[in-house]
Design a protein around this motif. Structure first.
Motif, short mmCIF file in Angstrom:
data_model
loop_
_atom_site.label_atom_id
_atom_site.label_comp_id
_atom_site.label_asym_id
_atom_site.label_seq_id
_atom_site.Cartn_x
_atom_site.Cartn_y
_atom_site.Cartn_z
N VAL A 13 0.77 -1.26 -0.09
CA VAL A 13 -0.19 -0.08 0.08
C VAL A 13 0.85 1.21 -0.06
N THR A 14 2.10 1.32 0.75
CA THR A 14 2.73 2.35 0.74
C THR A 14 3.39 2.75 -0.64
N SER A 15 3.66 1.72 -1.32
CA SER A 15 4.38 1.59 -2.81
C SER A 15 3.28 2.33 -3.40
N LEU A 16 2.13 1.72 -3.44
CA LEU A 16 0.85 1.99 -4.21
C LEU A 16 0.42 3.53 -4.01
N VAL A 17 0.77 4.01 -2.92
CA VAL A 17 0.21 5.60 -2.55
C VAL A 17 1.51 6.35 -2.97
N GLU A 18 2.60 6.00 -2.64
CA GLU A 18 3.95 6.79 -3.06
C GLU A 18 3.96 6.87 -4.60
N ASN A 19 3.76 5.92 -5.19
CA ASN A 19 4.32 5.63 -6.62
C ASN A 19 3.30 5.57 -7.64
N ILE A 60 -0.63 6.66 -6.80
CA ILE A 60 -1.68 7.64 -6.47
C ILE A 60 -1.00 8.76 -6.46
N MET A 61 0.05 9.31 -5.75
CA MET A 61 0.56 10.57 -5.62
C MET A 61 1.07 11.23 -6.71
N PRO A 62 1.79 10.64 -7.45
CA PRO A 62 2.33 11.64 -8.80
C PRO A 62 1.07 11.96 -9.74
N PRO A 63 0.17 11.36 -9.90
CA PRO A 63 -0.55 12.16 -10.56
C PRO A 63 -1.57 13.24 -9.81
N VAL A 64 -1.68 13.14 -8.53
CA VAL A 64 -2.20 14.06 -7.54
C VAL A 64 -1.19 15.22 -7.85
N ASP A 115 6.06 17.45 -5.80
CA ASP A 115 6.21 16.18 -5.30
C ASP A 115 5.58 16.23 -3.80
N PHE A 116 4.41 15.59 -3.65
CA PHE A 116 3.61 15.89 -2.46
C PHE A 116 4.09 15.27 -1.37
N ALA A 117 5.22 14.24 -1.34
CA ALA A 117 5.82 13.96 -0.21
C ALA A 117 6.78 14.76 0.45
N VAL A 154 -0.09 13.44 4.92
CA VAL A 154 -1.27 13.29 3.87
C VAL A 154 -1.19 11.82 3.21
N ASN A 155 0.21 11.43 2.76
CA ASN A 155 0.47 10.07 2.24
C ASN A 155 0.06 9.09 3.03
N THR A 156 0.61 9.26 4.49
CA THR A 156 0.39 8.28 5.38
C THR A 156 -1.11 7.92 5.60
N VAL A 157 -2.27 9.27 5.67
CA VAL A 157 -3.44 9.20 5.84
C VAL A 157 -4.21 8.38 4.76
#
Length: 136
Positions: free
Chosen positions: A33-39, A41-45, A53-55, A84-87
């Protein structure tokens, strides 16, 4: 020897082994899930927010400085992007667990016993009796 054999009995119980397997699988799932969010979900956001870079987003409360002894004093930053990534990771994991528990509960439910048909109303019973009398 009593305490060692008691510990062995405790460690070999099904619940303890199931718990250990659950912890290992949960840790691996958390990494996925961490990889999913960081790699994923968050790049398009970040791209939608202007290529950020949201992180790395955060509010700098105090800039990094160099003190009188020549040592660097690091900046004080509130890293809300990482938060926000963690949430988002938490929400994904919580939703996945919800779906898993929901599925397990569906399998554990006993099938509903068929209900006995409701007694017909009194006028229907009277009409049936009249019908049966007329047939005779």
């Amino acid at each position: 020897m009593g305490m060692i054999s008691e510990f062995r009995e405790f460690a070999m119980r099904g619940n303890v082994i199931d718990l250990a397997v659950g912890v290992v699988i949960g840790a691996a799932f958390g990494k996925i899930v961490t990889s999913l969010v960081e790699n994923v979900i968050m790049p398009p956001v970040g791209m939608l927010l202007g290529g950020v870079d949201f992180a790395d987003m955060g509010w700098t409360l105090r800039e990094a400085t160099v003190n009188a002894a020549g040592e660097e004093v690091p900046a004080v930053v509130l890293g809300y992007g990482a938060f926000v990534n963690t949430v988002i990771q938490f929400v994904i994991i919580a939703f996945a667990i919800f779906l898993l528990v929901r599925t397990i509960n569906r399998f554990h439910r006993k099938p509903a016993e068929p209900e006995a048909p409701a007694a017909p109303p009194e006028d229907v019973v009277l009409l049936r009796e009249i019908r049966d009398l007329l047939r005779r």
